[in-house]
Design a protein around this motif. Sequence first.
Motif, mmCIF file in Angstrom:
data_model
loop_
_atom_site.group_PDB
_atom_site.id
_atom_site.type_symbol
_atom_site.label_atom_id
_atom_site.label_comp_id
_atom_site.label_asym_id
_atom_site.label_seq_id
_atom_site.Cartn_x
_atom_site.Cartn_y
_atom_site.Cartn_z
ATOM 1 N N THR A 1 7.969 46.005 117.313
ATOM 2 C CA THR A 1 7.130 44.912 117.787
ATOM 3 C C THR A 1 7.998 43.775 118.302
ATOM 4 O O THR A 1 9.187 43.689 118.016
ATOM 5 N N THR A 2 7.383 42.888 119.012
ATOM 6 C CA THR A 2 8.104 41.759 119.584
ATOM 7 C C THR A 2 8.675 40.854 118.510
ATOM 8 O O THR A 2 9.807 40.384 118.618
ATOM 9 N N HIS A 3 7.910 40.653 117.444
ATOM 10 C CA HIS A 3 8.382 39.798 116.351
ATOM 11 C C HIS A 3 9.651 40.380 115.713
ATOM 12 O O HIS A 3 10.610 39.651 115.465
ATOM 13 N N THR A 4 9.661 41.680 115.452
ATOM 14 C CA THR A 4 10.834 42.332 114.859
ATOM 15 C C THR A 4 12.024 42.241 115.805
ATOM 16 O O THR A 4 13.137 41.943 115.392
ATOM 17 N N TYR A 5 11.788 42.495 117.092
ATOM 18 C CA TYR A 5 12.855 42.413 118.084
ATOM 19 C C TYR A 5 13.466 41.017 118.107
ATOM 20 O O TYR A 5 14.682 40.867 118.104
ATOM 21 N N ASN A 6 12.631 39.993 118.097
ATOM 22 C CA ASN A 6 13.119 38.613 118.108
ATOM 23 C C ASN A 6 13.919 38.298 116.853
ATOM 24 O O ASN A 6 14.927 37.598 116.907
ATOM 25 N N ALA A 7 13.485 38.814 115.708
ATOM 26 C CA ALA A 7 14.197 38.573 114.446
ATOM 27 C C ALA A 7 15.573 39.236 114.479
ATOM 28 O O ALA A 7 16.570 38.649 114.064
ATOM 29 N N VAL A 8 15.620 40.474 114.983
ATOM 30 C CA VAL A 8 16.897 41.180 115.091
ATOM 31 C C VAL A 8 17.813 40.462 116.069
ATOM 32 O O VAL A 8 18.997 40.276 115.811
ATOM 33 N N ARG A 9 17.261 40.056 117.185
ATOM 34 C CA ARG A 9 18.033 39.350 118.202
ATOM 35 C C ARG A 9 18.609 38.050 117.640
ATOM 36 O O ARG A 9 19.762 37.706 117.895
#
Length: 76
Positions: A1-9
């Motif tokens: 999801t976008t939220h997970t991607y942003n957190a990883v980034r």
Amino acid sequence: TTHTYNAVRQTIREVCRRQGVTETTFFRWRAKYGGMAQPEVKRLKQLEDENSKLRKVVADLSLDKEMLQDALRRKL
């Protein structure tokens, strides 16, 4: 999801900041070394160092050969 991607980034960005490297460097290293075990990375580094030394030796020998050939041409 976008939220997970942003957190990883964001985590990658933070790790890079703490280590003093750019995200570009991180992703370049990940592309080169990702999936390798530590012994493989060490061996790759050893081979790269050896390759660099051998290239210098070849360059020196090529220069020596060229100088000797030039000296021979001048004598003849």
